[in-house]
Design an enzyme around this catalytic site. Structure first.
Site, PDB file in Angstrom:
ATOM      1  N   LYS A 192      11.932  -3.639  -8.305  1.00 47.76           N
ATOM      2  CA  LYS A 192      12.182  -4.934  -8.944  1.00 47.76           C
ATOM      3  C   LYS A 192      13.482  -5.532  -8.405  1.00 47.76           C
ATOM      4  O   LYS A 192      13.565  -6.726  -8.121  1.00 47.76           O
ATOM      5  CB  LYS A 192      12.272  -4.761 -10.459  1.00 47.76           C
ATOM      6  N   GLU A 193      14.464  -4.663  -8.270  1.00 48.88           N
ATOM      7  CA  GLU A 193      15.745  -5.104  -7.725  1.00 48.88           C
ATOM      8  C   GLU A 193      15.509  -5.681  -6.323  1.00 48.88           C
ATOM      9  O   GLU A 193      16.069  -6.727  -5.965  1.00 48.88           O
ATOM     10  CB  GLU A 193      16.658  -3.876  -7.659  1.00 48.88           C
TER      11      GLU A 193
END
Ligand SMILES: O=C(O)CCC(=O)C(=O)O
Ligand SMILES: [Fe+2]
Length: 800
Positions: free
Chosen positions: A441-442
């Site tokens: 996600k990062e």
């Protein structure tokens, strides 16, 4: 757009009708003229004349971002005078006229009370709540408040520069301002569509306007409108006089929700604040007076990383406001997101250590960690926008390493703190706002941030911008979205892991459809853009972890060839074993104390080529690949097509290229290799001496690890990801470049999160969005303006 004139004698005969007119004006332009207001003209002008020569010219700059020189005006401010006693020492001329001044202030105050009654009537505050006296009771003359009388003199000038101004743009702070203008015009009011409206002077009228406090209190229903005083060519050489009475609520009054059906019940902005606190906040935040802050939405992200938590406050202009009056073709773009204020001051703050350090005492997360950050956000976001501002706390690496029950306890405690504060906007489930995010996600947020800043999302259909006819087609076809093929690929490397995110070419996208994440973004024209992004993370492939694995390898290699060390005789003193390390500059000695005895010391032999060979094996290219194809370490990745994919690297990709080698930006392998070879083969003493001489900001650990990191970077880029070392990229971006800051904005995954947030609240042209935004958009200071303007029924209108 005109400022209405309201006959205040009607307030006695037909209070409801008159109050409605006042409310209509207060909701739209925030200014209205009053005639038959009951204040004698005689008393107004006497004070004005006495003002002459008593103040210092040119000291205040009301609008410093637009005007570098001070305002061309003199003013004198009086606090409340009680029984002939002023709260401050006055010049003798004023001393002599204290009685007149006091009686003038009191007549202004009486008028203010009447206007406040009109507001209460118009807002239909019930008798049980206090009826028409609801506001009045909170504005007593005797009580301590910010109420001020200001007398102003704008001196005559022979000549001025175009940028010179008599009073810079601002809004007033209090509840209601009563303004007496004497014969010379010059006042201008900023309309909702950002045009300056000239305000005329009518001898029998005074001007009333709403201040910030009342705007805040009425949840933005009444408008505190920006105004300024300009030089007019024809009256440049004439003195201008005016008197303003700023009527404030009492300092101790709590700005509780107004008991009116016109107010929304769930509005939280007004709670827990007094009028005095509001004024103080307003005084330390002069920037909220500027046009920059109008119609602005805010979003708060806390990046809770392993070494500390950083809060970042982003903002963007309200979508409806930006769209107003624009051709849809000019709106095929994402909202402009800023980090910080109009003066370039970054809105960010970091506290250390990381949130994961609260694993054993999670209940302290709020007071000891978050408080400082949230207090900062409460200072930065204008108070009237706080309850409309979403907040996110997203934790990364440090938290991921904690066992689930400890993660949960910290998150719960953070939630409790933020929910208890009850100031920012949260959805029902706190876990939507406070969570541990995955490396993927990062990576995805980082990919969005980079493409947003680099214009990656503007490239449609191959390398070409979308044409008008393509755009037209997409408007004609409800659900069509424009296919982008050349967004930038994103590479990030930290201490523990490295991430890659990119949009594979069409063939690969089809082949690996199940492995791709769909990213939906909306442009200001309400169009949807869809991207299929591959993102993965390689844990253990960040620089620190790679170094750790490297040392293990070197030691193992050594012990396998040195029998004694492998089985040390415990009765002997532990030997300190020296191991050659081509990845350290010559004669740098680093002892690894993290491992059990014996102590191993790595001794630099400085050989970049050899270091490249040794670090190559750390890629683990030979690990079995169960889902073809794999890049390295058996991690599946669709084939990268370097004829369409260009990569941008941040964090270690940038530091390692830039900090010592000065090779940030477009990747130039040959140069990098030359610099790295030189650096590695330098004597450590020389490196340290040079470092002390040059006084650069580079720190010692970076100097120690630079040779290793350089080799690791080259291996990951070229042997891991497979970026060709040299290839002609004429007419397109470089295959790889490292970046830190773009357009004054640090590339950070938090920006990607905010781009998603801002974009997902864009009202759609076509309803293709899977789920609607949780809350309707707030309409800011000029909210619902267009709607209201149609319903305005001016009692008497002057065409300006
Ligand atoms: O002098 C005027 O007409 C306006 C003055 C004003 O806006 C102020 O002092 O706040
Ligand atoms: Fe003003």
């Amino acid at each position: 757009m005109t400022i209405p004139i309201i006959d205040f004698s009607l307030f006695e005969e037909d209070p409801l009708n008159c109050s409605k007119q006042i409310r209509t004006a207060s909701e739209s332009i925030g200014f209205f003229f009053l005639k038959n207001h009951g204040i004698e003209q005689k008393s107004q002008y006497r004070i004005t004349r006495e003002n002459q020569g008593y103040t210092s010219t040119h000291q205040e700059t009301l609008d410093p971002d637009n005007h570098t020189s001070g305002d061309f005006k003199e003013s004198f401010n009086f606090g409340m005078i009680h029984d002939g006693k002023p709260p401050q020492k006055l010049p003798s001329l004023f001393e002599k006229n204290l009685i007149t001044l006091e009686s003038f202030m009191k007549s202004c105050h009486r008028l203010c009370m009447k206007i406040l009654q009109a507001f209460a009537i118009a807002l239909e505050i019930s008798e049980t709540e206090g009826g028409k006296h609801w506001f009045e009771k909170k504005h007593r003359y005797e009580a301590k408040s910010g109420t001020t009388l200001r007398i102003l003199h704008y001196p005559a000038m022979n000549q001025v520069n175009p940028e010179d101004i008599r009073a810079g743009s601002h809004s007033d702070y209090g509840s209601v301002t009563i303004l007496f203008q004497k014969d010379i015009a010059g006042l201008e009011v900023l309309s909702a569509d950002m045009n300056w409206i000239s305000v005329p002077v009518f001898p029998d009228c005074i001007l009333i306007n709403i201040g910030d406090l009342l705007e805040f209190w009425t949840q933005g229903l009444f408008k505190s409108t920006i105004h300024r005083v300009v030089f007019r060519k024809e009256t440049l050489n004439q003195d201008r006089y005016s008197v303003a009475y700023f009527c404030h609520a009492e300092d101790d009054v709590r700005l509780d929700p107004i008991p009116s059906r016109f107010m929304t019940a769930d509005e939280k902005g007004g709670k827990n604040m007094t009028a005095g606190e509001h004024l103080k906040e307003r005084e330390v935040m002069p920037s909220i007076t500027s046009t920059w802050s109008f119609n602005r939405n805010y979003g708060v992200v806390i990046d809770a990383g392993s070494s500390g938590s950083r809060i970042q406050i982003y903002s963007w202009k309200e979508h409806d406001f930006v769209r107003k009056g624009k051709d849809p073709k000019d709106l095929h773009t994402l909202p402009t997101i800023e980090l910080g204020d109009e003066f370039g001051i970054k809105w960010q703050k970091k506290v250390e250590p990381g949130i994961s350090s609260f694993a054993l005492n999670p209940s302290e997360v709020g007071e000891k960690h978050l408080k400082e950050l949230i207090d900062f956000a409460l200072e930065v976001v204008p108070s009237y926008e706080i309850s409309n501002t979403p907040i996110y706390l997203l934790a990364t690496a440090g938290m991921r390493l904690l066992p689930p029950h400890q993660q949960a306890a910290i998150l719960q405690s953070a939630c409790d703190y933020i929910m208890f504060q009850n100031r920012f906007k949260m959805m029902e489930k706190c876990s939507d706002h406070v969570q541990v995010i995955s490396g993927e996600k990062e990576g995805l947020y980082g990919w969005i941030a980079v493409n947003y800043l680099m214009g990656g999302f503007e490239k449609d259909e191959g390398d070409h911008k979308v044409t008008d006819s393509q755009l037209q087609q997409s408007y004609d076809n409800d659900f069509s979205s424009i296919k982008h093929m050349t967004t930038f690929g994103f590479l990030d490397m930290g201490g523990a892991s490295t991430q890659i995110a990119f949009e594979p070419n069409l063939d690969e996208s089809k082949k690996h459809a199940n492995d791709l994440t769909t990213v939906l973004l909306w442009t200001l024209d309400g169009q949807q853009m869809e991207y299929k992004v591959f993102v993965t993370t390689f844990l253990g492939y960040g620089t620190n972890e790679a170094r750790r694995r490297y040392i293990e390898d070197r030691i193992q290699n050594y012990t396998s060839t040195h029998e004694k060390i492998a089985n040390p005789d415990s009765s002997l003193e532990q030997p300190n074993v020296l191991i050659n390390d081509p990845c350290l500059p010559i004669d740098l000695l680093l002892t690894d104390t993290a491992l059990p005895p014996p102590l191993y010391t790595l001794q630099g032999t400085g050989n970049f080529e050899q270091c490249l060979n040794y670090t190559y094996s750390l890629l683990n290219k030979s690990v079995a690949c169960f889902d073809e194809p794999c890049l390295f370490n058996g991690v599946h990745t669709p084939t990268i097509d370097f004829t369409v994919n260009n990569f941008i690297g941040i964090s270690e990709y940038w530091y390692t290229s830039h900090d010592i080698f000065d090779q940030g930006g477009k990747w130039d392998y040959e140069n990098f290799e030359t610099k790295a070879t030189d650096y590695c083969s330098s004597k450590w003493d020389n490196i340290v001496n040079n470092y002390h001489k040059s006084g650069t900001l580079t720190n010692l650990p970076r100097l120690e690890m630079q040779c290793f990191k350089a080799a690791w970077l080259v291996n990951v880029l070229h042997n891991g990801i497979g970026i060709p070392k040299s290839e002609s990229t004429i007419g397109r971006p470089p295959l790889f470049q490292s970046i830190d800051v773009i357009d004054n904005m640090q590339v950070s995954w938090t920006l990607g999160k905010m781009v998603l947030e801002a974009s997902s609240t864009i009202p759609l042209v076509f309803d293709a969005r899977p789920k609607p935004p949780p809350n309707p958009q707030h309409h800011g200071i000029f909210g619902y303006y267009n709607f209201m303007v149609d319903t305005i029924n001016y009692y008497m209108v002057y065409v300006l």
